[in-house]
Enzyme design. Sequence first.
Site, PDB file in Angstrom:
ATOM      1  N   ALA A  90      12.091 -35.261  38.739  1.00 24.12           N
ATOM      2  CA  ALA A  90      13.343 -36.005  38.917  1.00 24.12           C
ATOM      3  C   ALA A  90      14.463 -35.019  38.652  1.00 24.12           C
ATOM      4  O   ALA A  90      14.551 -34.494  37.558  1.00 24.12           O
ATOM      5  CB  ALA A  90      13.409 -37.188  37.957  1.00 24.12           C
ATOM      6  N   CYS A  91      15.302 -34.756  39.635  1.00 23.49           N
ATOM      7  CA  CYS A  91      16.087 -33.540  39.568  1.00 23.49           C
ATOM      8  C   CYS A  91      17.454 -33.663  40.237  1.00 23.49           C
ATOM      9  O   CYS A  91      17.832 -34.714  40.728  1.00 23.49           O
ATOM     10  CB  CYS A  91      15.311 -32.414  40.261  1.00 23.49           C
ATOM     11  SG  CYS A  91      13.531 -32.573  40.162  1.00 23.49           S
ATOM     12  N   GLY A  92      18.181 -32.521  40.249  1.00 26.87           N
ATOM     13  CA  GLY A  92      19.399 -32.397  41.014  1.00 26.87           C
ATOM     14  C   GLY A  92      19.147 -31.488  42.203  1.00 26.87           C
ATOM     15  O   GLY A  92      18.479 -30.461  42.081  1.00 26.87           O
ATOM     16  N   ASN A 324      14.551 -34.743  44.813  1.00 29.07           N
ATOM     17  CA  ASN A 324      15.029 -35.438  43.625  1.00 29.07           C
ATOM     18  C   ASN A 324      14.438 -36.835  43.633  1.00 29.07           C
ATOM     19  O   ASN A 324      14.715 -37.623  44.528  1.00 29.07           O
ATOM     20  CB  ASN A 324      16.564 -35.527  43.621  1.00 29.07           C
ATOM     21  CG  ASN A 324      17.070 -36.462  42.537  1.00 29.07           C
ATOM     22  OD1 ASN A 324      16.430 -36.634  41.502  1.00 29.07           O
ATOM     23  ND2 ASN A 324      18.218 -37.079  42.768  1.00 29.07           N
TER      24      ASN A 324
END
Length: 757
Positions: A90-92, A324
């Site tokens: 889970a990211c940018g 993401n």
Amino acid sequence: MLRGAHLQQGLRSETAQRAALPAGSLRPGPGSSQCNGYGSSKSVGGGLLPRPYQHHRFSEHSAERDVKTEAHSAIPPAKGLFDPANDKDACGVGFVAQLSKGASRAVVTDALKMLARMSHRGACGCEENTGDGAGMLCAMPDSFFSSVLMDEQSFRLPPIGEYAVGQAFLPRDEAQRTKAKCIMERVAAKLGHDSLTWRSVPTNNRSLGKSAVAVEPIVEQWFLSSRGIKEALDTEQQLFILRKFIEAELALVGMGEDDVYFCSLSSATVVYKGQLTPEQVPEYYPDLQRPDFRSYMALVHSRFSTNTFPSWNRAQPMRLLGHNGEINTLRGNRNWMTAREGVVACEALGLDKQDLEKLEPVVPEWQSDSGAFDGLLELLTRCGRDIPEVMMMLIPEAWQNDALMPQEKKDFYRFHSSLMEPWDGPALVTFTDGRYLGATLDRNGLRPGRYYITHSGRVIMASEVGVVDVAAEDVARKGRLMPGNIFLLDFDEHRLVEDKELKARYATRRPYSEWLAQNTVSLADVVNTAPTAMGVPLLGVPPVSTVHPPAAVGAAAVAATIKKAVGISNGAGNGNGKNGKDPMQEEDALLSILQPLKAFGYTRESLEMLMLPMAASGAEALGSMGNDAPLAAMSDRPRLPFEYFKQLFAQVTNPAIDPFREAVVTSLRCFIGPEGDITTTVPQHARRLELMQPILSLKEMGAMKVMNIRTTKWKTKVIDTTFDAAAGPAGLLPALQAVQAQAAAAIGEGFSFICLS
């Protein structure tokens, strides 16, 4: 999976010879590999002739790791409740691009600024200077590579497009590193690729934490000719085959992805990444700070490894994407893809059966959800589909209940749902193959994506706004990604392709409506062509009506009995109402259905808290209590088989959904039956049985057992899954093995469906 015996035989019989390199280099560079005794040549500049390959016979035990290497991952093996296969990201994520396809330094600096400003979307461990992973994927910086190789090695690169670059994580042990590089060169030579030179990528690990440094790999760039002997294939297809063949050969000597990992191997793109924080990326890779490092597009990613262990190779971007979110259907996606490997032929790649095995596994067990998605995206793209078409196939819109969607697009999605189930979950996926650069949202739109397009043709897309400074007067267009939509740039046409235009292009490319009408079988077709309306019961198994009283058979009868117990006919409400009837009357009515309720695992709590309120009011009971019942695997009470299988879903960020309250975005519709090769697009893919929901009535199940559809020649094998209770728990495993053996035999006998009864 890889067949070691086949691959070892290939190693023993190999007599590959290196061809002379084209003129270009004045002297070998310091990055050249000296491959003595590992079946490879010295990798030198084009002006020097390589010596022939020295053949090396690996031992019979070469499939085992013979030398322990310092792997660039500290992920522990599966143990107890921990399994790295469950890891999620889970990211940018975001990208900067120039529609003119003109390489500029501003694209790179803006992308690095974007990455740093999204550092809060990434994560670090207990050490603040050990990140979960960050990096950049960019178009081939040809002018930089040409300049730096001339400065460092006096080596002149061929024109862009004629060479490829492999950005690789290699072992720190010099002997193992040399061995790996020689295997890579030998496989390349066998496929007709010339190894041009190696370059040690400058790195600066002073700002890295101890955990990242402990597993830090050696980063090198391998320059080679982009085309080999498979002239019928395009460049990227040849390089895909090369990388997969190299990985297969390395596996034979015990080198896995934690020892040797290609961040990228392409003639169009290169990936700089690692177990870094966003701020550490340009500091760790001085290349990215050079003024002559220019690109027309750059995709960046900052990783937040959700309840997982970070590693160098799991950092993103991957080879084709930055992601993401989470793929919540991962286990099913992975299992189905593993099952499909037996029928995947990859006709577009022109490989024989033995070589096809080197492409497996398509979805490696060790990879995260993002890495697994990237592996399948790469396979389908390299087998001939455009990358936007593959994204439509893997992350479809919510099409099933959309009355406003054009029929052609609906039929595209319906046809491809017969090939592949969605890779579903809250996701913003950015992707590129060099020509296309785009982003798409999941059907629910549960991850943010914002974009700006300037008058000068600059495009900025990211998980949030404000990550790149843009003058207000320069903004020509701005907006956000919508659920299920694709935001796509085409660098060959120098424009933004609108979602409507893009999907109409692929939806009308083939006659999907006609294919579906001619091939798809519905459940009604099965029922109408069955020899008997109710089907045929299993021999020796009495009908359910003789085991339980007629009043207790069927959902309608049970509901009527429960309604009798609570003294109502019909009603509506919030599910929490009381009727004020005599408890003794309630209990007497429930006793009449006690035996079947106990047989099917209903508890007093489920009746009182769920079933009775639903029967009384026609609405599901509401409550805020948690479920503190032990998991089935840990309970000391007998539990039903279906209680051992729970939906895998991220409970932190996503609400529960169902196909009734969320019918706009959720559907139970699915295809079952024999599958074909997903790397092709042919009418026969639609020849499957379409179900509106996976729960069948007795009539439908009976028809399935005796189906007789002439156009398909399908047959169903009914397998009895019961076993003698007198055998006790010890009888379960032999019974399961017997079911497994019968199922395998049924496939060999030509049965298309298996009914476990």
